[in-house]
Design a protein around this motif. Sequence first.
Motif, PDB file in Angstrom:
ATOM      1  N   LEU A 163       3.871 -62.185  31.689  1.00 41.01           N
ATOM      2  CA  LEU A 163       3.625 -60.869  31.100  1.00 41.01           C
ATOM      3  C   LEU A 163       4.918 -60.260  30.571  1.00 41.01           C
ATOM      4  CD1 LEU A 163       1.061 -59.329  33.634  1.00 41.01           C
ATOM      5  CD2 LEU A 163       0.648 -59.777  31.202  1.00 41.01           C
ATOM      6  N   SER A 164       5.996 -60.476  31.299  1.00 37.41           N
ATOM      7  CA  SER A 164       7.283 -59.911  30.882  1.00 37.41           C
ATOM      8  C   SER A 164       7.786 -60.528  29.587  1.00 37.41           C
ATOM      9  CB  SER A 164       8.328 -60.113  31.987  1.00 37.41           C
ATOM     10  OG  SER A 164       7.953 -59.400  33.157  1.00 37.41           O
ATOM     11  N   GLY A 165       7.282 -61.735  29.274  1.00 41.66           N
ATOM     12  CA  GLY A 165       7.701 -62.399  28.051  1.00 41.66           C
ATOM     13  C   GLY A 165       6.975 -61.906  26.811  1.00 41.66           C
ATOM     14  N   LEU A 166       6.021 -60.966  26.984  1.00 43.65           N
ATOM     15  CA  LEU A 166       5.271 -60.412  25.850  1.00 43.65           C
ATOM     16  C   LEU A 166       5.724 -58.992  25.585  1.00 43.65           C
ATOM     17  CD1 LEU A 166       1.734 -61.636  26.939  1.00 43.65           C
ATOM     18  CD2 LEU A 166       3.051 -62.527  25.010  1.00 43.65           C
ATOM     19  N   ASP A 167       5.929 -58.651  24.317  1.00 48.95           N
ATOM     20  CA  ASP A 167       6.288 -57.267  24.040  1.00 48.95           C
ATOM     21  C   ASP A 167       5.023 -56.414  23.989  1.00 48.95           C
ATOM     22  OD1 ASP A 167       5.132 -57.435  21.465  1.00 48.95           O
ATOM     23  OD2 ASP A 167       7.040 -58.045  20.569  1.00 48.95           O
ATOM     24  N   PHE A 168       5.217 -55.090  24.024  1.00 49.98           N
ATOM     25  CA  PHE A 168       4.097 -54.175  24.127  1.00 49.98           C
ATOM     26  C   PHE A 168       3.195 -54.240  22.899  1.00 49.98           C
ATOM     27  CE2 PHE A 168       2.231 -49.872  23.679  1.00 49.98           C
ATOM     28  CZ  PHE A 168       1.406 -49.914  24.792  1.00 49.98           C
ATOM     29  N   ASP A 169       3.778 -54.428  21.726  1.00 50.21           N
ATOM     30  CA  ASP A 169       2.961 -54.512  20.510  1.00 50.21           C
ATOM     31  C   ASP A 169       2.003 -55.696  20.565  1.00 50.21           C
ATOM     32  OD1 ASP A 169       4.102 -52.275  19.452  1.00 50.21           O
ATOM     33  OD2 ASP A 169       5.619 -53.365  18.279  1.00 50.21           O
ATOM     34  N   GLU A 170       2.473 -56.790  21.147  1.00 53.21           N
ATOM     35  CA  GLU A 170       1.613 -57.969  21.282  1.00 53.21           C
ATOM     36  C   GLU A 170       0.459 -57.685  22.247  1.00 53.21           C
ATOM     37  OE1 GLU A 170       0.165 -61.981  21.147  1.00 53.21           O
ATOM     38  OE2 GLU A 170       1.244 -60.651  19.773  1.00 53.21           O
ATOM     39  N   LEU A 171       0.771 -57.021  23.342  1.00 55.24           N
ATOM     40  CA  LEU A 171      -0.284 -56.660  24.294  1.00 55.24           C
ATOM     41  C   LEU A 171      -1.317 -55.744  23.651  1.00 55.24           C
ATOM     42  CD1 LEU A 171       1.706 -56.036  27.604  1.00 55.24           C
ATOM     43  CD2 LEU A 171       0.051 -57.853  27.188  1.00 55.24           C
ATOM     44  N   ARG A 172      -0.842 -54.753  22.880  1.00 57.92           N
ATOM     45  CA  ARG A 172      -1.761 -53.826  22.213  1.00 57.92           C
ATOM     46  C   ARG A 172      -2.636 -54.567  21.201  1.00 57.92           C
ATOM     47  NH1 ARG A 172      -4.287 -50.118  23.473  1.00 57.92           N
ATOM     48  NH2 ARG A 172      -4.462 -49.308  21.355  1.00 57.92           N
ATOM     49  N   ARG A 173      -2.046 -55.525  20.489  1.00 57.04           N
ATOM     50  CA  ARG A 173      -2.836 -56.276  19.509  1.00 57.04           C
ATOM     51  C   ARG A 173      -3.954 -57.049  20.201  1.00 57.04           C
ATOM     52  NH1 ARG A 173      -3.661 -61.056  17.896  1.00 57.04           N
ATOM     53  NH2 ARG A 173      -2.078 -62.023  19.236  1.00 57.04           N
TER      54      ARG A 173
ATOM     55  N   MET B 163     -13.648 -63.291  28.247  1.00 50.59           N
ATOM     56  CA  MET B 163     -12.791 -62.550  27.322  1.00 50.59           C
ATOM     57  C   MET B 163     -11.329 -62.967  27.489  1.00 50.59           C
ATOM     58  SD  MET B 163     -13.647 -60.265  25.048  1.00 50.59           S
ATOM     59  CE  MET B 163     -15.131 -59.627  25.792  1.00 50.59           C
ATOM     60  N   MET B 164     -10.878 -63.083  28.725  1.00 44.65           N
ATOM     61  CA  MET B 164      -9.493 -63.479  28.977  1.00 44.65           C
ATOM     62  C   MET B 164      -9.228 -64.909  28.495  1.00 44.65           C
ATOM     63  SD  MET B 164      -7.701 -60.990  30.226  1.00 44.65           S
ATOM     64  CE  MET B 164      -6.309 -61.676  31.114  1.00 44.65           C
ATOM     65  N   GLN B 165     -10.199 -65.789  28.676  1.00 45.96           N
ATOM     66  CA  GLN B 165     -10.030 -67.171  28.236  1.00 45.96           C
ATOM     67  C   GLN B 165      -9.887 -67.262  26.727  1.00 45.96           C
ATOM     68  OE1 GLN B 165     -13.553 -68.691  30.125  1.00 45.96           O
ATOM     69  NE2 GLN B 165     -12.432 -69.496  31.884  1.00 45.96           N
ATOM     70  N   ARG B 166     -10.553 -66.342  26.002  1.00 44.31           N
ATOM     71  CA  ARG B 166     -10.474 -66.356  24.550  1.00 44.31           C
ATOM     72  C   ARG B 166      -9.210 -65.676  24.025  1.00 44.31           C
ATOM     73  NH1 ARG B 166     -16.240 -65.605  25.000  1.00 44.31           N
ATOM     74  NH2 ARG B 166     -16.050 -63.337  24.954  1.00 44.31           N
ATOM     75  N   VAL B 167      -8.845 -64.551  24.655  1.00 45.58           N
ATOM     76  CA  VAL B 167      -7.775 -63.712  24.110  1.00 45.58           C
ATOM     77  C   VAL B 167      -6.424 -63.991  24.757  1.00 45.58           C
ATOM     78  CG1 VAL B 167      -7.040 -61.301  23.783  1.00 45.58           C
ATOM     79  CG2 VAL B 167      -9.442 -61.915  23.511  1.00 45.58           C
ATOM     80  N   PHE B 168      -6.428 -64.493  25.992  1.00 46.04           N
ATOM     81  CA  PHE B 168      -5.180 -64.629  26.740  1.00 46.04           C
ATOM     82  C   PHE B 168      -5.055 -66.014  27.381  1.00 46.04           C
ATOM     83  CE2 PHE B 168      -2.815 -60.612  28.298  1.00 46.04           C
ATOM     84  CZ  PHE B 168      -1.609 -61.133  27.860  1.00 46.04           C
TER      85      PHE B 168
ATOM     86  N   THR C 204      -1.521 -51.232  33.654  1.00 47.23           N
ATOM     87  CA  THR C 204      -2.605 -51.074  32.686  1.00 47.23           C
ATOM     88  C   THR C 204      -2.017 -50.698  31.333  1.00 47.23           C
ATOM     89  OG1 THR C 204      -4.084 -50.348  34.464  1.00 47.23           O
ATOM     90  CG2 THR C 204      -4.740 -49.798  32.218  1.00 47.23           C
ATOM     91  N   VAL C 205      -2.565 -51.283  30.283  1.00 45.41           N
ATOM     92  CA  VAL C 205      -2.095 -50.984  28.928  1.00 45.41           C
ATOM     93  C   VAL C 205      -2.653 -49.639  28.482  1.00 45.41           C
ATOM     94  CG1 VAL C 205      -2.053 -51.733  26.526  1.00 45.41           C
ATOM     95  CG2 VAL C 205      -1.941 -53.430  28.360  1.00 45.41           C
ATOM     96  N   THR C 206      -1.779 -48.688  28.160  1.00 45.07           N
ATOM     97  CA  THR C 206      -2.177 -47.372  27.675  1.00 45.07           C
ATOM     98  C   THR C 206      -1.516 -47.116  26.316  1.00 45.07           C
ATOM     99  OG1 THR C 206      -0.354 -46.038  28.557  1.00 45.07           O
ATOM    100  CG2 THR C 206      -2.133 -46.620  30.096  1.00 45.07           C
ATOM    101  N   GLU C 207      -1.855 -46.000  25.705  1.00 46.53           N
ATOM    102  CA  GLU C 207      -1.242 -45.638  24.423  1.00 46.53           C
ATOM    103  C   GLU C 207       0.259 -45.430  24.558  1.00 46.53           C
ATOM    104  OE1 GLU C 207      -2.575 -45.622  21.511  1.00 46.53           O
ATOM    105  OE2 GLU C 207      -4.639 -45.990  22.124  1.00 46.53           O
ATOM    106  N   ASP C 208       0.699 -45.068  25.766  1.00 49.61           N
ATOM    107  CA  ASP C 208       2.113 -44.735  25.984  1.00 49.61           C
ATOM    108  C   ASP C 208       2.916 -45.863  26.613  1.00 49.61           C
ATOM    109  OD1 ASP C 208       1.659 -42.099  25.030  1.00 49.61           O
ATOM    110  OD2 ASP C 208       0.814 -41.561  26.981  1.00 49.61           O
ATOM    111  N   GLY C 209       2.296 -47.022  26.792  1.00 51.04           N
ATOM    112  CA  GLY C 209       2.998 -48.129  27.422  1.00 51.04           C
ATOM    113  C   GLY C 209       2.198 -48.663  28.598  1.00 51.04           C
ATOM    114  N   ILE C 210       2.843 -49.478  29.406  1.00 54.35           N
ATOM    115  CA  ILE C 210       2.187 -50.033  30.592  1.00 54.35           C
ATOM    116  C   ILE C 210       2.409 -49.068  31.746  1.00 54.35           C
ATOM    117  CG2 ILE C 210       2.115 -51.949  32.208  1.00 54.35           C
ATOM    118  CD1 ILE C 210       3.023 -53.754  29.941  1.00 54.35           C
ATOM    119  N   GLU C 211       1.313 -48.546  32.271  1.00 47.81           N
ATOM    120  CA  GLU C 211       1.394 -47.526  33.320  1.00 47.81           C
ATOM    121  C   GLU C 211       0.468 -47.893  34.477  1.00 47.81           C
ATOM    122  OE1 GLU C 211       0.476 -43.747  31.599  1.00 47.81           O
ATOM    123  OE2 GLU C 211       2.341 -43.659  30.427  1.00 47.81           O
TER     124      GLU C 211
END
Length: 477
Positions: free
Chosen positions: A31-41, A180-185, A417-424
């Motif tokens: 997870l740390s290897g992914l930036d926030f924009d990638e997670l949001r996408r 869903m996770m198997q397809r997206v992640f 959890t992914v939120t509009e303001d980051g991971i919180e």
Amino acid sequence: MSSYDPGLYFDELFGSMDLPAEHTALIRQRLSGLDFDELRRRAQDVERELYNLGITFIVYSEKDAVDRILPFDIIPRVISSKEWAHLEAGVTQRVAALNLFLHDIYHDQKILKDGIIPRDLVEGNHNFRPQMIGLDVPFNTYIHIMGTDLVRDRQGVFRVLEDNGRVPSGVSYVVENRHMMQRVFPDLLQDIGIRPVDNYGHKLLDAMMEIAPQGVDDPQVALLSPGTYNSAYFEHIFLAREMGVPLVEGRDLVVENDRVYMKTTNGLAPLHSIYRRLDDAFLDPRAFNPDSLLGVPGILEAYRKGNVALANAIGTGVADDKAVYCYVPRMIKYYLDQDPIIPNVDTRICREPDALQYTLDHLSELVVKPVGEAGGYGITIGPRASKAELEDCRAKLLADPSNYISQPVVDLSVCPTVTEDGIEPRHVDLRPFAITGKSTWVLPGGLSRVALKKGTLIVNSSQGGGSKDTWVLEGAA
């Protein structure tokens, strides 16, 4: 993840200072290897797919909204194999005790005669069904499908928040979340070793066939739904498909000579085992609510004569009453001579004078819940309630104390959890699902519900909550 701060709460991905989550190290690294924009996408991809697949539920309180997707967060909740072994044993123990309790209260009533549970709490319960007295059910199993709501406190201890033994919902999201996770992640799941969840339908069908009337070589199973306007209709479709059985409504069935038949284009086809997703009150208008248009006239008599099996059994609602919940640890000791593997949340029954007075004196510190409500409705969280809300709660308690219980505020564990303001951090609970026929099987994981609104403790989907994929790791760790 570098700026993520769970505060003082126990964190499902990181653990705590006293109990670090070593089993999640590889997942955290990825997870740390992914930036926030990638997670949001990826999160946006999930939302789009949820809409396209029609994975929805209905919120009755919102007049302008018929269907809504259940929001899904892509950061999983992870449970070690050791933790799961503990939870699996605790849920199995609880199901066993509740089934023994239901058999007892509809037969010898020893637990009432011995004063372990107040008689009026059981026989005065609106879910107690006198029609079930003396009726034997296969394997003495009344709760075939159970969802047990668990929370984890600040010390990392799992506790039972409530039992759901009538028509527990949410298992479809457990399976679909994994898909869903198997397809997206797929890169996050690779080589992790996660126990599968996609055999739930097969396990459910096996149990439905086990409880079918004896002497039937090829039992015919169906899922009985209230119809398209039910909040969990997507799940009814999903489970019927997973079992490979017809999805029917009351109008599709008829009872003749105390046997249940399904109407088909080729005439009447016998049914032997029915997974019902509607409450007792609507099941048989001859026996319960005469105004019900959802049920099947005469199905109770067919059931009483052993010509059809129903899951869950009629009358199981007594066992998931929030006041009866307080006595489950005593049931476990009474019937099994064991201590509870998973403790209850400390609970006071306001029908008892001392408990009522304590609740009134500490109203601003406690959570007050109506006994008969579900979905997070009617709850007053004292520390977060306004003065007017507390006074309204006080008035309701004084007017009808038997309708309420009170509990301390449990500092629910959190999960990134992914939120509009980051991971919180957001609060989560867990609903494992158990299937019981001859024996009990617990789906590895369960529905992890997440309170998406910052600061709230209410995770229910009807109150704006979402869900996460729940990973039970394989191995001995």
